[in-house]
Motif scaffolding. Structure first.
Motif, PDB file in Angstrom:
ATOM      1  N   ARG A   6      15.233  57.020  12.431  1.00 11.88           N
ATOM      2  CA  ARG A   6      14.567  57.540  13.482  1.00 11.88           C
ATOM      3  C   ARG A   6      13.554  58.564  13.187  1.00 11.88           C
ATOM      4  O   ARG A   6      13.456  59.142  12.326  1.00 11.88           O
ATOM      5  CB  ARG A   6      15.623  58.489  14.117  1.00 11.88           C
ATOM      6  CG  ARG A   6      16.733  57.965  15.001  1.00 11.88           C
ATOM      7  CD  ARG A   6      17.786  59.199  15.692  1.00 11.88           C
ATOM      8  NE  ARG A   6      18.297  59.880  14.320  1.00 11.88           N
ATOM      9  CZ  ARG A   6      19.027  60.967  14.671  1.00 11.88           C
ATOM     10  NH1 ARG A   6      18.875  61.530  15.670  1.00 11.88           N
ATOM     11  NH2 ARG A   6      19.613  61.582  13.521  1.00 11.88           N
ATOM     12  N   LEU A   7      12.688  58.276  14.010  1.00  9.47           N
ATOM     13  CA  LEU A   7      11.146  58.747  13.801  1.00  9.47           C
ATOM     14  C   LEU A   7      10.976  59.723  15.020  1.00  9.47           C
ATOM     15  O   LEU A   7      11.214  59.296  16.370  1.00  9.47           O
ATOM     16  CB  LEU A   7       9.992  57.722  13.676  1.00  9.47           C
ATOM     17  CG  LEU A   7      10.259  56.852  12.183  1.00  9.47           C
ATOM     18  CD1 LEU A   7       9.323  55.932  12.440  1.00  9.47           C
ATOM     19  CD2 LEU A   7      10.221  57.626  11.176  1.00  9.47           C
ATOM     20  N   LEU A   8       9.953  60.720  14.975  1.00  4.94           N
ATOM     21  CA  LEU A   8       9.487  61.479  16.094  1.00  4.94           C
ATOM     22  C   LEU A   8       8.091  61.126  16.418  1.00  4.94           C
ATOM     23  O   LEU A   8       7.521  61.503  15.475  1.00  4.94           O
ATOM     24  CB  LEU A   8       9.591  63.050  16.001  1.00  4.94           C
ATOM     25  CG  LEU A   8       9.274  63.812  17.178  1.00  4.94           C
ATOM     26  CD1 LEU A   8       9.923  63.655  18.543  1.00  4.94           C
ATOM     27  CD2 LEU A   8       9.247  65.198  16.755  1.00  4.94           C
ATOM     28  N   LEU A   9       7.823  60.544  17.730  1.00  5.70           N
ATOM     29  CA  LEU A   9       6.392  60.171  17.850  1.00  5.70           C
ATOM     30  C   LEU A   9       5.722  61.440  18.474  1.00  5.70           C
ATOM     31  O   LEU A   9       6.332  62.078  19.414  1.00  5.70           O
ATOM     32  CB  LEU A   9       6.305  59.233  18.780  1.00  5.70           C
ATOM     33  CG  LEU A   9       4.885  58.723  19.433  1.00  5.70           C
ATOM     34  CD1 LEU A   9       4.040  58.206  18.402  1.00  5.70           C
ATOM     35  CD2 LEU A   9       5.024  57.547  20.250  1.00  5.70           C
ATOM     36  N   VAL A  10       4.569  62.144  17.983  1.00  9.08           N
ATOM     37  CA  VAL A  10       3.999  63.180  18.712  1.00  9.08           C
ATOM     38  C   VAL A  10       2.632  62.909  18.924  1.00  9.08           C
ATOM     39  O   VAL A  10       1.603  62.363  18.009  1.00  9.08           O
ATOM     40  CB  VAL A  10       3.914  64.570  17.474  1.00  9.08           C
ATOM     41  CG1 VAL A  10       3.284  65.681  18.354  1.00  9.08           C
ATOM     42  CG2 VAL A  10       5.461  64.662  17.359  1.00  9.08           C
ATOM     43  N   VAL A  11       2.136  62.824  20.044  1.00  6.10           N
ATOM     44  CA  VAL A  11       0.584  62.639  20.594  1.00  6.10           C
ATOM     45  C   VAL A  11       0.270  63.655  21.419  1.00  6.10           C
ATOM     46  O   VAL A  11       0.814  64.499  22.265  1.00  6.10           O
ATOM     47  CB  VAL A  11       0.478  61.358  21.412  1.00  6.10           C
ATOM     48  CG1 VAL A  11      -0.883  61.119  21.498  1.00  6.10           C
ATOM     49  CG2 VAL A  11       1.324  60.451  20.681  1.00  6.10           C
ATOM     50  N   ILE A  12      -1.022  64.371  20.934  1.00  9.29           N
ATOM     51  CA  ILE A  12      -1.537  65.624  21.716  1.00  9.29           C
ATOM     52  C   ILE A  12      -2.963  65.096  22.189  1.00  9.29           C
ATOM     53  O   ILE A  12      -3.637  64.443  21.457  1.00  9.29           O
ATOM     54  CB  ILE A  12      -1.951  66.580  20.805  1.00  9.29           C
ATOM     55  CG1 ILE A  12      -0.516  67.062  19.971  1.00  9.29           C
ATOM     56  CG2 ILE A  12      -2.557  68.031  21.477  1.00  9.29           C
ATOM     57  CD1 ILE A  12      -0.723  68.238  18.680  1.00  9.29           C
ATOM     58  N   ASP A  13      -3.188  65.303  23.645  1.00 11.88           N
ATOM     59  CA  ASP A  13      -4.353  64.915  24.177  1.00 11.88           C
ATOM     60  C   ASP A  13      -5.222  66.298  24.273  1.00 11.88           C
ATOM     61  O   ASP A  13      -5.071  67.227  23.758  1.00 11.88           O
ATOM     62  CB  ASP A  13      -4.197  64.359  25.761  1.00 11.88           C
ATOM     63  CG  ASP A  13      -3.443  65.383  26.583  1.00 11.88           C
ATOM     64  OD1 ASP A  13      -3.711  66.442  26.532  1.00 11.88           O
ATOM     65  OD2 ASP A  13      -3.147  64.731  27.675  1.00 11.88           O
ATOM     66  N   GLU A  14      -6.479  65.907  24.944  1.00  8.96           N
ATOM     67  CA  GLU A  14      -7.424  66.938  25.023  1.00  8.96           C
ATOM     68  C   GLU A  14      -6.947  68.186  25.778  1.00  8.96           C
ATOM     69  O   GLU A  14      -7.702  69.342  25.469  1.00  8.96           O
ATOM     70  CB  GLU A  14      -8.989  66.539  25.556  1.00  8.96           C
ATOM     71  CG  GLU A  14      -8.929  66.214  27.121  1.00  8.96           C
ATOM     72  CD  GLU A  14      -8.262  65.129  27.446  1.00  8.96           C
ATOM     73  OE1 GLU A  14      -7.602  64.485  26.679  1.00  8.96           O
ATOM     74  OE2 GLU A  14      -8.618  64.698  28.638  1.00  8.96           O
ATOM     75  N   ASP A  15      -6.211  68.081  26.770  1.00  4.94           N
ATOM     76  CA  ASP A  15      -5.640  69.176  27.515  1.00  4.94           C
ATOM     77  C   ASP A  15      -4.496  70.098  26.931  1.00  4.94           C
ATOM     78  O   ASP A  15      -4.001  71.080  27.295  1.00  4.94           O
ATOM     79  CB  ASP A  15      -5.245  68.936  28.946  1.00  4.94           C
ATOM     80  CG  ASP A  15      -6.307  68.171  29.625  1.00  4.94           C
ATOM     81  OD1 ASP A  15      -7.526  68.699  29.706  1.00  4.94           O
ATOM     82  OD2 ASP A  15      -6.209  67.311  30.358  1.00  4.94           O
TER      83      ASP A  15
END
Length: 343
Positions: free
Chosen positions: A147-156
């Motif tokens: 199991r993996l945790l995908l983390v994505v952060i955008d400009e807002d």
């Protein structure tokens, strides 16, 4: 401010106000007993007949009572409606729930949910994201062997985090390789949609476990991109509870429209050309589905253009709800401007 109205206008005003209050036909006797008129029942009846001939009121059945038409309600709103100040409770809720520290997506969600909670009607908010969304950071964090945790952060500052369940254990070298490929596709401040396309190309050249992981990530990224560009709709179930809905099957078409609101959003986009609240009353919208409802809409941002709307039956308390939608839009605009001004 005291309005100076002619007798027909005053009678129309009283009919509309009573109808908005209880939804029942208004009789000439009820009007004649009103201290604001001081005229006979015969005079009231004659005036009501004239208003009916002008298409401002109508008889819903064979009773002596009358209800306002859409034209009558429109005349009332344009000439006779006196907006009420926002209640202290509503104002406090706007200040407490809509704060500039929230990411844009959560701010839009909070606004829509708050509006429907306060009113019991349907709230509609523009899609949180505009075209050209930028990825600021992407990471994969191990939670377990498979199991993996995908983390994505955008400009807002909005964060996507999804747990990826894998069919087999993931070794460190595979995890490192996949993370490098993700950063190559989406890192460095690139646009989200462009990164998805690059990632799809990269994925097709990989094999086995790397390809499986990239495919899972691609699915989550694509789903989030789709959701972030869809209008937010809250409180559809509230419409089901209104007496008007239960008595008028035509309102059921509204539910179908809210499930695919693109046409409605295009309509609202055309009328929100400034920062003043607008009201679409029934057939004024041009949509058959909306002939029995009203929509109060207000633009709260110009670039990118965003709006917030409240949809409900024609029998709304416009004096209270128009100021609420206006205040909600102002608070959103203030918070977004603060975010842009902050370093």
């Amino acid at each position: 401010m005291t309005l100076t109205l002619s007798r027909p206008e005053l009678i129309l005003k009283l009919i509309v106000e009573q109808y908005l209050l209880d939804g029942q036909p208004v009789s000439s006797k009820l009007l004649a007993d009103n201290t604001q008129l001081a005229v006979s029942s015969a005079t009231v009846r004659n005036t009501m007949m004239a208003l009916e001939q002008q298409g401002l009121i109508r008889s819903p059945h064979t009773s002596a009572g009358r209800i306002p038409t859409s034209a009558g309600i429109r005349l009332f709103i344009d000439k006779m409606l006196q907006l009420q100040p926002l209640t202290s409770f509503w104002n406090n809720e706007l200040q407490r729930k809509l704060v500039p520290q929230l990411p844009v997506s959560l701010l839009c969600q909070q606004a829509g949910q708050l509006l429907t909670n306060l009113t019991g009607f349907v709230a509609i908010v523009s899609a949180p994201k505009a075209d050209g969304r930028i990825v600021r950071q992407i990471d994969l964090v191990r939670l377990a062997a498979d199991r993996l945790l995908l983390v994505v952060i955008d400009e807002d500052g909005d964060i996507l985090h999804r747990v990826l369940h894998c069919e087999m254990a993931i070794d460190n070298s595979t995890l490192s390789k996949v993370l490098c490929l993700l950063n190559a596709a989406l890192g460095g401040g690139g646009q989200w949609q462009d990164g998805i396309e690059r990632l799809g190309t990269i994925m097709r050249s990989e094999t086995a476990l790397c390809q499986q992981l990239l495919q899972k990530v691609l699915g989550q990224l694509s789903l989030d991109e789709l959701q972030q560009h869809q209008p937010l709709v809250y409180g559809q179930h509230q419409l089901l509870l209104t007496p008007e809905y239960q008595q008028n099957s035509a309102l059921q078409q509204v539910m179908q429209m809210l499930e695919r609101p693109d046409g409605l959003m295009q309509l609202l986009d055309t009328v929100t050309h400034d920062d003043q609240p607008k009201l679409l009353l029934g057939k004024e919208s041009g949509f058959v589905e909306l002939s029995n409802v009203s929509v109060i809409v207000r633009r709260y941002q110009t670039q990118p253009k965003r709006l917030i709307a409240l949809l409900g039956p024609r029998r709304m308390n416009y004096a209270r709800l128009i100021p609420l939608v206006d205040a909600c839009a102002r608070q959103l605009n203030l918070n977004l401007n603060r975010r842009q001004a902050s370093p």
